[in-house]
Structures are given as structure tokens and as C-alpha cells.
Motif scaffolding. Sequence first.
Motif: not given
Length: 354
Positions: A203-204, A206-210, A214
Amino acid sequence: MPDTGKQKANNISHGALLDLKAITAEHVDRFAKEGRGPVKGLPRKQHIQKSRNPFDKPSPGLVKRLAAEARNDAKRRRFDNDGGPTEEERREILKAKARKYEQIKKGDFSGLSQKEIEEAVIDFEKLEEFSDHSSDEDESAHPARLSWSDDEDDEDDDLAQVEYVDELGRTRTGTRKEAKEAGRIRGRNEPVELIPSGAENSAYAEVQQSKVIHGEQHVFPVYEPNPEVIKAKYRQAEEEARGHHYDSTKEVRVKGAGQYQFSLDEQRRAEQQAALKSQRRETELARAEAGRRGGQTAAQEARKKKLEGRKAMIEAKRIKLFGGEKEVHMLKVERKAREADEFLNTLQKEWEEQ
């Protein structure tokens, strides 16, 4: 309803009234001796001797300060040496926490409260997977790293000869102080890995690549368009506005005698501008020629030439009539002398008349 004031006045005895009159008479006599008169409603002067010692006076704000100190004492917390758990109790608390941690690690949540279950969000499988202290890993495969304590600041330790790798990856031999400095520089130059290896699907990651931001942000990216696209837009807008630039109906103003309306057709307008340029060139050439002639126009120059021609013709006729240039010159000299004599005679007559 009977009047109580009158009843009280009637209850006063005659002897009391006489006593009051006697007291009043004494005061009147005393005031008369002092030269004063009785004034109704004037308060008496109390002659109280005040102390001049400043330490006898009450301190201003003393009551407020004492009240504030009392409130502070009430709010102040006092810790005694006997307060809090003992060493044995602390050890038991830590053991209970360790047992609970092992229980959660095994997946057994029995005996835990709802709050403890909600707080137990550690993924122990991932923790073991990404743990750096795995028992299956061969530690001998990694090169030995130099280790020293930051507390060892003695001069002998800093001057000790050690082998280290500098910021360019070269193996050097130098003092321990130089090795520490090279390690700091190498740590600053190493790129920061946002997503650790092995966590690409977490999930980390995914957050960085999104592209969604955030959390709280203080710096926002600025959109920088392509400069070539902007230039093309400006050129297109200029081409569209060029026709309106030559349209005199777009301007709200009074048109003078020199107003010129260009054609809205680009080809026709180019021909008109070329014709105006040629006329302008002819005008500039004419002005330059007039400047060379001394500022005279062509008509003035032609008239001057005509006058000079007539003068030359008259002079030729005069020479022919009088028999040569010498005779004409003598006649001119005689005429000038005669005119001079006449002028002098006129001045002499005017002088004599005065």
C-alpha cells in the motif's frame, strides 16, 4: 393609621428635651468663643496622626498576591519519592506486555479488550518478510563495515589509521576522522529510495506511485506549459487580430484629412502599402533635392533662372547700343559718381537749413 413619628415625639420626656437644649447651648457658647458658627450637616474633622514610617503602611496588592500564591500552591503537583511503581512492578508490567505481544504475534487475540484489538494493526508476516535480521541470510556475504562510536572523540582515536571508502568509491587509507567525514559525504550523495526493495506491491508503494496528494502539503507543483505551444498560440492570435488592426471602423475617433483606410484583404493591403512606400520615397527625394537648392522649390528655381536670362539679354542689348563693354562700364561709373554728388548736395542743403 396612627402616625408613629408623632407617637415617638410624644414619648420623649420633658427632662430629656431640657438636657438636649443645655448641650446645644454649650456648643453655641464654644463656637462663639472660637469665632465660628454652627453649620448644619458639616462633618467633624478627625485629627488622626498618621505614621510617617513607610513600613507601617500596608503593602498594596498584598491580599491579591497571597491569594495568587495560594491558588498556585493548590495547583502545583508534588511528587514524592515513594510515588509510582517500584522496580519489581515495572518488571512485571514489561513481562505482561511481552507475553501479550507474543500472543498477538501468534494470532491469538483471546483475553484482549476491543481497544487492544483495534490497536494491534501490525502485519507480522510482512514484518518477518522484510526483516533485516533473518536467520536464513548469510551475513558473511556482506562486506564488513567499519563501526565506531560517536562518543569516542579522543584525539588518539581520530588519528588512528583505518581503511575506508571515500565518496568516489575508492578504497583509501587515512585517519579515523577522515573516514567519518567521507562516510557522511557518501551518505548525503546516496539517492533516497522512496520504495524499498520487495515492497513494490504494498500500500505504501501505491501511495508513492499515485498522483493523488496525501496528507498535509506545503509545496505544490507548478504547471509549466510547452513554450513552443505558447508561441504558436500567440502567432495564431496575432494573425487573427491583424485584420482588425487595419480596420478604421474598430476605432472610435475622429478621422482627419490624412486618414487612410486599408483594405481588409491581406494581398490588396500589401499592394496599398507598397504604393505608399514608393510615394514616400519620392517625397523624400524631392525634399533632399530642395535642400541642395537652398530650400527653394522647383518653381522658384525656374523663375530665378528666367530672371537671370532676361538680365543677360538686357546687358547684351546695352553693350550693343553703346558700342562695347568699356563704354557701358564708363557710363555706370559716371552715373554712380553723379548719384553720389546729388546725395551729398542734398545732405548739405538739409544741414544749412537747420
